[in-house]
Motif scaffolding. Structure first.
Motif, PDB file in Angstrom:
ATOM      1  N   ALA A  11      27.474  25.306  40.394  1.00  0.00           N
ATOM      2  CA  ALA A  11      28.332  25.936  38.797  1.00  0.00           C
ATOM      3  C   ALA A  11      29.485  24.580  39.022  1.00  0.00           C
ATOM      4  O   ALA A  11      30.138  23.896  39.467  1.00  0.00           O
ATOM      5  CB  ALA A  11      29.262  27.226  39.367  1.00  0.00           C
ATOM      6  N   ILE A  13      33.538  24.494  37.306  1.00  0.00           N
ATOM      7  CA  ILE A  13      34.585  25.340  36.764  1.00  0.00           C
ATOM      8  C   ILE A  13      36.042  25.146  36.002  1.00  0.00           C
ATOM      9  O   ILE A  13      35.437  23.269  36.461  1.00  0.00           O
ATOM     10  CB  ILE A  13      35.614  25.467  38.421  1.00  0.00           C
ATOM     11  N   ALA A  69      33.699  34.244  39.232  1.00  0.00           N
ATOM     12  CA  ALA A  69      33.763  34.007  37.779  1.00  0.00           C
ATOM     13  C   ALA A  69      35.435  34.931  37.482  1.00  0.00           C
ATOM     14  O   ALA A  69      36.224  34.500  36.900  1.00  0.00           O
ATOM     15  CB  ALA A  69      32.879  34.081  37.117  1.00  0.00           C
ATOM     16  N   ASN A  70      35.037  36.622  37.808  1.00  0.00           N
ATOM     17  CA  ASN A  70      36.040  37.230  37.582  1.00  0.00           C
ATOM     18  C   ASN A  70      37.080  37.394  37.927  1.00  0.00           C
ATOM     19  O   ASN A  70      38.158  37.338  37.615  1.00  0.00           O
ATOM     20  CB  ASN A  70      35.384  38.722  37.605  1.00  0.00           C
ATOM     21  N   GLU A  73      39.347  34.077  37.209  1.00  0.00           N
ATOM     22  CA  GLU A  73      39.395  33.983  35.998  1.00  0.00           C
ATOM     23  C   GLU A  73      40.588  35.333  35.219  1.00  0.00           C
ATOM     24  O   GLU A  73      41.899  35.036  34.807  1.00  0.00           O
ATOM     25  CB  GLU A  73      38.359  34.774  34.687  1.00  0.00           C
ATOM     26  N   LYS A  84      37.570  29.371  33.273  1.00  0.00           N
ATOM     27  CA  LYS A  84      35.870  29.270  33.264  1.00  0.00           C
ATOM     28  C   LYS A  84      34.785  29.101  34.371  1.00  0.00           C
ATOM     29  O   LYS A  84      34.897  28.150  34.907  1.00  0.00           O
ATOM     30  CB  LYS A  84      35.345  29.184  32.323  1.00  0.00           C
ATOM     31  N   VAL A  85      33.811  29.799  34.414  1.00  0.00           N
ATOM     32  CA  VAL A  85      33.452  29.191  35.759  1.00  0.00           C
ATOM     33  C   VAL A  85      32.083  29.626  34.909  1.00  0.00           C
ATOM     34  O   VAL A  85      31.328  30.723  34.546  1.00  0.00           O
ATOM     35  CB  VAL A  85      33.488  30.007  37.181  1.00  0.00           C
ATOM     36  N   GLN A  86      31.457  29.130  35.097  1.00  0.00           N
ATOM     37  CA  GLN A  86      29.868  28.605  34.316  1.00  0.00           C
ATOM     38  C   GLN A  86      29.151  27.968  35.234  1.00  0.00           C
ATOM     39  O   GLN A  86      28.603  26.869  36.418  1.00  0.00           O
ATOM     40  CB  GLN A  86      30.015  28.184  33.284  1.00  0.00           C
ATOM     41  N   HIS A  87      27.635  28.552  35.725  1.00  0.00           N
ATOM     42  CA  HIS A  87      26.368  28.027  36.463  1.00  0.00           C
ATOM     43  C   HIS A  87      26.513  26.839  35.662  1.00  0.00           C
ATOM     44  O   HIS A  87      25.933  26.477  34.398  1.00  0.00           O
ATOM     45  CB  HIS A  87      24.956  28.813  36.593  1.00  0.00           C
TER      46      HIS A  87
END
Length: 97
Positions: A11, A13, A69-70, A73, A84-87
């Motif tokens: 991921a 971040i 992510a939650n 954040e 923000k955390v995204q795959h």
């Protein structure tokens, strides 16, 4: 036992906010708590603004990507930070030319 189901298991971040002591330590500590390994990190200060991007390995994580992510954040908001955390696959797709 791993709970992450995405193929690459990585991921991205990002953290943005006013510079303050302990931002990197806070993120690294939270990731260690969830057994998330930091693969690469880049950070800089632009005037008084802190910016950071991390690539992390989720293969041994003790929670789902959405939960991670939650958590980051929400706690980041209390510190005045946008986290923000995204795959990795989603991040790559969204930022391709």
């Amino acid at each position: 036992m791993t709970m992450i189901r995405e193929e690459s298991g990585r991921a991205i971040i990002t953290v943005i906010g006013r510079d303050q002591i302990g931002i990197i330590a806070w993120v690294a500590t939270k990731l260690a708590e969830y057994n998330v390994n930091i693969l690469d990190i880049s950070q800089t200060i632009l005037k008084e603004f802190f910016t950071m991007i991390m690539v992390v390995d989720l293969k041994s994580a003790t929670l789902e990507l959405v939960e991670l992510a939650n958590s980051l954040e929400q706690e980041g908001l209390t510190k005045g930070l946008q986290v923000k955390v995204q795959h990795e696959d989603i991040f790559t797709y969204m930022h391709r030319i």
